[in-house]
Design an enzyme around this catalytic site. Structure first.
Site, mmCIF file in Angstrom:
data_model
loop_
_atom_site.group_PDB
_atom_site.id
_atom_site.type_symbol
_atom_site.label_atom_id
_atom_site.label_comp_id
_atom_site.label_asym_id
_atom_site.label_seq_id
_atom_site.Cartn_x
_atom_site.Cartn_y
_atom_site.Cartn_z
ATOM 1 N N TYR A 162 38.092 34.246 52.159
ATOM 2 C CA TYR A 162 38.527 34.290 50.750
ATOM 3 C C TYR A 162 38.058 33.043 49.992
ATOM 4 O O TYR A 162 37.551 33.143 48.861
ATOM 5 C CB TYR A 162 40.049 34.398 50.752
ATOM 6 C CG TYR A 162 40.726 34.507 49.412
ATOM 7 C CD1 TYR A 162 40.743 35.715 48.717
ATOM 8 C CD2 TYR A 162 41.391 33.413 48.863
ATOM 9 C CE1 TYR A 162 41.407 35.812 47.500
ATOM 10 C CE2 TYR A 162 42.057 33.512 47.650
ATOM 11 C CZ TYR A 162 42.058 34.710 46.968
ATOM 12 O OH TYR A 162 42.710 34.814 45.771
ATOM 13 N N LYS A 166 35.634 33.090 46.774
ATOM 14 C CA LYS A 166 36.114 32.585 45.480
ATOM 15 C C LYS A 166 35.223 31.467 44.961
ATOM 16 O O LYS A 166 34.989 31.337 43.759
ATOM 17 C CB LYS A 166 37.567 32.112 45.615
ATOM 18 C CG LYS A 166 38.571 33.268 45.767
ATOM 19 C CD LYS A 166 38.407 34.303 44.671
ATOM 20 C CE LYS A 166 39.616 35.177 44.452
ATOM 21 N NZ LYS A 166 39.343 36.249 43.468
HETATM 22 P P1 NAI Z 1 47.368 42.078 43.034
HETATM 23 O O1 NAI Z 1 47.235 42.580 44.434
HETATM 24 O O2 NAI Z 1 48.653 42.300 42.347
HETATM 25 O O3 NAI Z 1 46.217 42.678 42.124
HETATM 26 C C1 NAI Z 1 44.936 42.972 42.608
HETATM 27 C C2 NAI Z 1 44.591 44.387 42.193
HETATM 28 O O4 NAI Z 1 43.242 44.668 42.575
HETATM 29 C C3 NAI Z 1 45.477 45.443 42.889
HETATM 30 O O5 NAI Z 1 46.111 46.227 41.906
HETATM 31 C C4 NAI Z 1 44.506 46.225 43.742
HETATM 32 O O6 NAI Z 1 44.838 47.597 43.860
HETATM 33 C C5 NAI Z 1 43.195 46.011 43.014
HETATM 34 N N1 NAI Z 1 42.040 46.201 43.888
HETATM 35 C C6 NAI Z 1 41.879 45.751 45.145
HETATM 36 N N2 NAI Z 1 40.692 46.120 45.625
HETATM 37 C C7 NAI Z 1 40.066 46.822 44.643
HETATM 38 C C8 NAI Z 1 38.791 47.446 44.546
HETATM 39 N N3 NAI Z 1 37.923 47.445 45.558
HETATM 40 N N4 NAI Z 1 38.483 48.045 43.380
HETATM 41 C C9 NAI Z 1 39.349 48.082 42.339
HETATM 42 N N5 NAI Z 1 40.583 47.515 42.394
HETATM 43 C C10 NAI Z 1 40.927 46.882 43.532
HETATM 44 O O7 NAI Z 1 47.020 40.518 43.087
HETATM 45 P P2 NAI Z 1 46.934 39.406 41.942
HETATM 46 O O8 NAI Z 1 47.636 38.233 42.454
HETATM 47 O O9 NAI Z 1 47.286 39.938 40.624
HETATM 48 O O10 NAI Z 1 45.381 39.046 42.008
HETATM 49 C C11 NAI Z 1 44.456 39.209 40.966
HETATM 50 C C12 NAI Z 1 43.271 38.316 41.207
HETATM 51 O O11 NAI Z 1 43.659 36.958 41.117
HETATM 52 C C13 NAI Z 1 42.620 38.484 42.582
HETATM 53 O O12 NAI Z 1 41.219 38.371 42.456
HETATM 54 C C14 NAI Z 1 43.155 37.314 43.353
HETATM 55 O O13 NAI Z 1 42.322 36.948 44.418
HETATM 56 C C15 NAI Z 1 43.207 36.262 42.267
HETATM 57 N N6 NAI Z 1 44.080 35.148 42.523
HETATM 58 C C16 NAI Z 1 45.432 35.313 42.485
HETATM 59 C C17 NAI Z 1 46.249 34.231 42.700
HETATM 60 C C18 NAI Z 1 47.717 34.331 42.599
HETATM 61 O O14 NAI Z 1 48.381 33.277 42.712
HETATM 62 N N7 NAI Z 1 48.274 35.506 42.380
HETATM 63 C C19 NAI Z 1 45.693 32.902 43.049
HETATM 64 C C20 NAI Z 1 44.275 32.833 43.000
HETATM 65 C C21 NAI Z 1 43.515 33.931 42.759
#
Ligand code: NAI
Length: 313
Positions: A162, A166
């Protein structure tokens, strides 16, 4: 609301929950037409369903906004962009947000853990942005966000896959910023911190509850607005704090004909960050190195180039 998005079309990937949902809802509130993309799988990158994207589309529509669902994986960017073109006739904003986790210590990491993370985060951002790029270029307007992470900057135990992905996204956005500049395409990276189904496995519940995704939303909304000119930058948001991160280089030291022993002897100076400077581009850095090479040459020509000597820093 001063910052409006009337007439603009945004693609938000992974917008069926977490952070992405908040971006989609907020943009729609401000007049943007939104493609709500979500594969609807689990947090490890397996399975799929249409329900997550549909739920957010319904939420937007019942608040009077315009949105359409797309259920493709981000690997298939063409299909996601086509959803924007078929339904709304254009695309202006791409928010690469979809993400999964496959955390495990490096000792236990499998090729699948590595490949799935790269497929969703890096290939996904590439694929969606690549499919949108010709439209953005032709219309001389585009706003692109990639979602990085503190893991990509600092590393994080159990996240070699990851963190690498990133970090890759930051270089990707910085390059798009340069290639897009003359077409008014702006690309920035963000580092969010928020409670979500991704972070509930790594954060205590009280932090998951307190770190609302809505704290991140205003920064992302602002960054995709037409008034923004900052590009190729990295911004961070969480808990109501908003900031930026930049690389600084130490003044370092020029040592002619250096040996490993010279490096050891000068280590404190080489690594001293006092007076460190921001270098904005490869061109600037290469320019500095060329200057140093010229200094070597002129000191060699004047007969003072032998041995180790400092010509700077
Ligand atoms: P989340 O799991 O709630 O949202 C991610 C969404 O992406 C999910 O709804 C999932 O169904 C969708 N998804 C996964 N694979 C997919 C694909 N192949 N095609 C289309 N949709 C897909 O997680 P969150 O926390 O909202 O994460 C959003 C972004 O922020 C991610 O890229 C994560 O790595 C990044 N991030 C989040 C952090 C946090 O503290 N929540 C910290 C650093 C980065």
């Amino acid at each position: 609301m001063t910052l409006r998005f009337d007439g603009k079309v945004a693609i938000v990937t992974g917008a069926g929950g977490g952070l992405g949902r908040t971006y989609a809802v907020e943009l729609a509130k401000r007049g943007c037409k939104v493609v709500v993309n979500d594969l609807g799988g689990d947090r490890h990158g397996t399975s799929s369903s249409s329900s997550m994207a549909d739920k957010v589309v319904n939420e937007i529509k019942s608040a009077g906004g315009q949105a359409v669902a797309n259920y493709d994986s981000v690997e298939f960017g063409e299909k996601i962009v086509q959803t924007a073109i078929s339904n709304f006739g254009r695309v202006d904003i791409v928010i690469n947000n979809a993400g999964i986790l496959r955390d495990t210590s490096f000792q236990k990491m499998t090729d699948l853990d590595w490949d799935l993370i790269f497929k969703v985060h890096v290939k996904g951002a590439y694929s969606v942005t690549r499919a949108a790029w010709p439209y953005l270029r032709d219309q001389k307007y585009g706003r692109i966000i990639v979602t990085a992470s503190n893991a990509g900057v600092h590393g994080n135990f159990g996240q070699a896959n990851y963190a690498a992905a990133k970090s890759a996204l930051i270089g990707f956005a910085n390059t798009l910023a340069q290639e897009g500049a003359k077409y008014n395409i702006i690309a920035n990276s963000i580092i969010p911190t928020a409670g979500s189904r991704l972070t509930e496995t790594v954060m205590p519940q009280n932090l998951v509850d307190a770190l609302k995704p809505d704290y991140v939303t205003p920064l992302v909304t602002y960054l995709v607005h037409e008034s923004v000119q900052d590009t190729g930058k990295l911004f961070e948001a969480g808990a109501g704090w908003y900031g930026t991160l930049q690389y600084y280089k130490s003044k370092g030291k020029v040592i002619s004909n250096a040996t490993a022993d010279d490096i050891a002897k000068n280590w404190d100076v080489i690594t001293n960050m006092a007076g460190a400077e921001y270098i904005g581009s490869i061109t600037e850095q290469t320019g500095r190195l060329v200057e140093i090479l010229e200094q070597h040459e002129s000191s060699a020509n004047s007969g003072s180039g032998s041995g180790s000597g400092s010509t700077g820093g």
